[in-house]
Design a protein around this motif. Structure first.
Motif, PDB file in Angstrom:
ATOM      1  N   MET A 160      -6.981  14.416   8.149  1.00  0.00           N
ATOM      2  CA  MET A 160      -5.643  14.146   7.596  1.00  0.00           C
ATOM      3  C   MET A 160      -5.199  12.708   7.790  1.00  0.00           C
ATOM      4  SD  MET A 160      -3.871  17.608   8.928  1.00  0.00           S
ATOM      5  CE  MET A 160      -4.851  19.116   8.876  1.00  0.00           C
ATOM      6  N   ASN A 161      -6.103  11.836   8.169  1.00  0.00           N
ATOM      7  CA  ASN A 161      -5.720  10.425   8.260  1.00  0.00           C
ATOM      8  C   ASN A 161      -6.727   9.578   7.494  1.00  0.00           C
ATOM      9  OD1 ASN A 161      -5.917   7.596   9.765  1.00  0.00           O
ATOM     10  ND2 ASN A 161      -3.829   8.342   9.921  1.00  0.00           N
ATOM     11  N   TYR A 190      -3.305   1.521   3.587  1.00  0.00           N
ATOM     12  CA  TYR A 190      -3.528   2.876   4.121  1.00  0.00           C
ATOM     13  C   TYR A 190      -2.839   3.081   5.477  1.00  0.00           C
ATOM     14  CZ  TYR A 190      -7.590   2.811   0.921  1.00  0.00           C
ATOM     15  OH  TYR A 190      -8.423   2.699  -0.157  1.00  0.00           O
ATOM     16  N   GLU A 192      -0.476   2.826   8.970  1.00  0.00           N
ATOM     17  CA  GLU A 192       0.935   2.836   9.336  1.00  0.00           C
ATOM     18  C   GLU A 192       1.362   1.425   9.751  1.00  0.00           C
ATOM     19  OE1 GLU A 192       2.907   5.735   9.066  1.00  0.00           O
ATOM     20  OE2 GLU A 192       1.071   6.152   7.996  1.00  0.00           O
ATOM     21  N   ASP A 198      -2.350   5.522  13.685  1.00  0.00           N
ATOM     22  CA  ASP A 198      -3.513   6.035  12.967  1.00  0.00           C
ATOM     23  C   ASP A 198      -4.665   6.256  13.941  1.00  0.00           C
ATOM     24  OD1 ASP A 198      -2.703   5.841  10.037  1.00  0.00           O
ATOM     25  OD2 ASP A 198      -2.316   3.795  10.674  1.00  0.00           O
ATOM     26  N   ALA A 303      -4.183   8.518   1.380  1.00  0.00           N
ATOM     27  CA  ALA A 303      -3.256   7.400   1.622  1.00  0.00           C
ATOM     28  C   ALA A 303      -3.386   6.413   0.477  1.00  0.00           C
ATOM     29  CB  ALA A 303      -3.583   6.729   2.958  1.00  0.00           C
TER      30      ALA A 303
HETATM   31  N1  LIG Z   1      -1.583   5.943   7.610  1.00  0.00           N
HETATM   32  C1  LIG Z   1      -1.746   7.171   6.938  1.00  0.00           C
HETATM   33  C2  LIG Z   1      -1.049   7.112   5.631  1.00  0.00           C
HETATM   34  C3  LIG Z   1      -0.901   8.424   5.015  1.00  0.00           C
HETATM   35  O1  LIG Z   1      -0.299   9.333   5.550  1.00  0.00           O
HETATM   36  C4  LIG Z   1      -3.236   7.449   6.709  1.00  0.00           C
HETATM   37  O2  LIG Z   1      -4.030   6.527   6.894  1.00  0.00           O
HETATM   38  O3  LIG Z   1      -3.578   8.574   6.392  1.00  0.00           O
END
Ligand SMILES: N[C@@H](CC=O)C(=O)O
Ligand SMILES: NC(=O)C1=CN([C@@H]2O[C@H](COP(=O)(O)OP(=O)(O)OC[C@H]3O[C@@H](n4cnc5c(N)ncnc54)[C@H](O)[C@@H]3O)[C@@H](O)[C@H]2O)C=CC1
Ligand code: NA
Length: 428
Positions: A160-161, A190, A192, A198, A303
């Protein structure tokens, strides 16, 4: 003509600029699908003059996102700033208080304040929607909250990242340096604002906590997620894992049993030829098991500007169509506080440690593992440097409690030159 649905946007970075682009590009398509025109009325960000690749002249400008949220000339606040507290939370609260719907991409805020915000939104009769907050462009909130709503959910798991998956993929594929690929992920939009969220696993843990609440009808329990990042994973780990038939992924698992809710987000080894093993780049994947539907799998970009803006606008369209359900799939007051369950299942583990290069060291390590009930399946040593002998062990399936006992013992031994690292081998 039907009344337009009017938007106020707080935050014009990667996601906010993407949303403006969709609204400007797809005005007719959005009006047709939403049943009414979708119009941006006012926007807010830190810097008015910044070049964003979109024209903002037609919209009112507010320096203060809370002042934006309090305006009386729009219907939906899009909170696309980020941050657990601060102006994002204040703006969302102000929007709900003044009777506006809210669409947010902010998983950090919802992981901490989701319950209170869901209660406030329901009390005011407005929507609180967050498709963009979990797994970017994958419509997983919709799938879990609506498509699978008739199922008892057994397990939710996945990658999920996007930033972490991008980093791990590039390290594996081209031997790229960790810091260098993290910078690339930041440039690509992508990561944060603080990328330690992350690589530390926290961002993905926020998302897992939201999916668990939605799937199990429980209150969001972010503090209950056992969280580890990928920041200790090295090129050497990736190469050895590959050699043994595995890839390293930051993997989340949430499951409900009689013991309670188990939630973990940790780097794991998965088979190279599994769906998760093949998952490359910014792609995310989520698996949901329901009692009637069985196993379902969702995959897509997790992302980046386009995918995240796509998810934001899907929520906006639902609001345009009048679909305003409770944030977590059931009335907020009915969500229960589930007891936390420890990691109960046995699993094999990959252990990496740096050992003092001296006679008898390996025997002592093997004895410590054995005494704690951890059985060794395979062992490798490589690249002796100075007085240090790096060693890798694959264990037979073992309980987390036994593993923790062994890690504690090894960490305290003078023969161990650093704290051993353990990665779970996940059968997917
Ligand atoms: N920083 C997050 C952005 C999406 O939620 C990610 O890399 O998945
Ligand atoms: N970038 C991505 O791929 C994804 C991001 N998200 C979430 O979307 C949100 C926004 O992320 P990005 O667009 O990547 O961030 P960003 O850093 O690119 O943009 C943030 C925007 O918010 C504004 N902002 C931030 N703090 C502010 C403040 N105190 N006052 C006024 N304006 C403020 C900034 O000026 C900027 O315009 C975050 O919650 C993030 O977690 C969710 C999914 C994917
Ligand atoms: Na999503």
């Amino acid at each position: 003509m039907t009344n337009p649905l009017r938007l106020g946007i707080a935050g014009l970075g990667t996601v906010g600029a993407g949303v403006v682009k969709i609204v400007q590009t797809h005005a007719d398509l959005l009006a047709a699908r939403g049943g009414r025109p979708i119009r941006i009325v006012a926007v807010s960000a830190r810097s008015r003059g910044r070049e964003r690749g979109v024209a903002l002249d037609a919209y009112a400008w507010e320096d203060d996102p809370v002042a934006l949220a309090r305006r009386d000339d729009f219907d939906v606040l899009l909170e696309l700033m980020g941050g657990e507290d601060g102006p994002a939370k204040a703006a969302v609260e102000a929007a709900i208080e003044t009777g506006k719907h809210v669409v947010t991409a902010n998983k950090a805020m919802l992981a901490h304040h989701g319950q209170a915000m869901a209660e406030a939104a329901e009390a005011r009769g407005v929507a609180l929607r967050y498709e963009a907050a979990v797994a970017g462009g994958i419509p997983i909130v919709k799938a879990l909250g609506e498509g699978l709503a008739a199922n008892g959910i057994r397990r939710v798991m996945g990658v999920m990242n996007g930033t972490c998956n991008y980093i791990l993929t590039e390290m594996q594929a081209r031997g790229a340096d960790y810091a260098e690929v993290l910078e690339e992920a930041q440039r690509l939009g992508y990561a944060e604002a603080d990328p330690s969220f992350d690589v530390g696993g926290v961002d993905a843990a926020h998302k897992l906590a939201l999916l668990a609440a939605l799937g199990f009808g429980t209150r969001v329990d972010f503090a209950g997620v056992q969280t580890e990042g990928i920041d200790r994973v090295t090129l050497t780990d990736i190469a050895h894992a590959e050699d043994m038939g595995y890839r390293i992924k930051l993997l989340g698992v949430a499951s409900m049993s009689e013991a309670g809710l188990e939630q973990r987000m940790t780097p794991c080894l998965v088979p190279v030829d599994s769906a998760l093993g093949r998952l490359a780049g910014v792609t995310n994947a989520v698996m949901v098991e329901g009692d009637f539907v069985g196993a379902t799998h969702y995959e897509g970009p997790g992302a980046g500007e386009g995918p995240t803006a796509s998810a934001v606008m899907a929520d906006v369209l639902d609001i345009a169509r009048g679909l305003i359900g409770p944030a977590f799939g059931a009335p907020a007051a009915s969500l229960t506080a589930a007891p936390r369950a420890a990691d109960a299942g046995a699993a094999a583990y990959y252990l990496r440690m740096s050992l003092h290069d001296a006679p008898g060291t390996l025997a002592k390590v093997a004895a410590a593992l054995g005494e704690e009930g951890v059985s060794i399946r395979q062992m490798r040593q490589y690249d002796h440097e100075g007085g240090a002998a790096p060693a890798i062990f694959m264990t037979h399936p073992t309980s987390r409690a036994a593993l923790d006992g062994a890690l504690g013992r090894l960490g305290g031994m003078k023969e161990c030159l650093d704290q051993p690292m353990a990665l779970r081998v996940e059968t997917v």
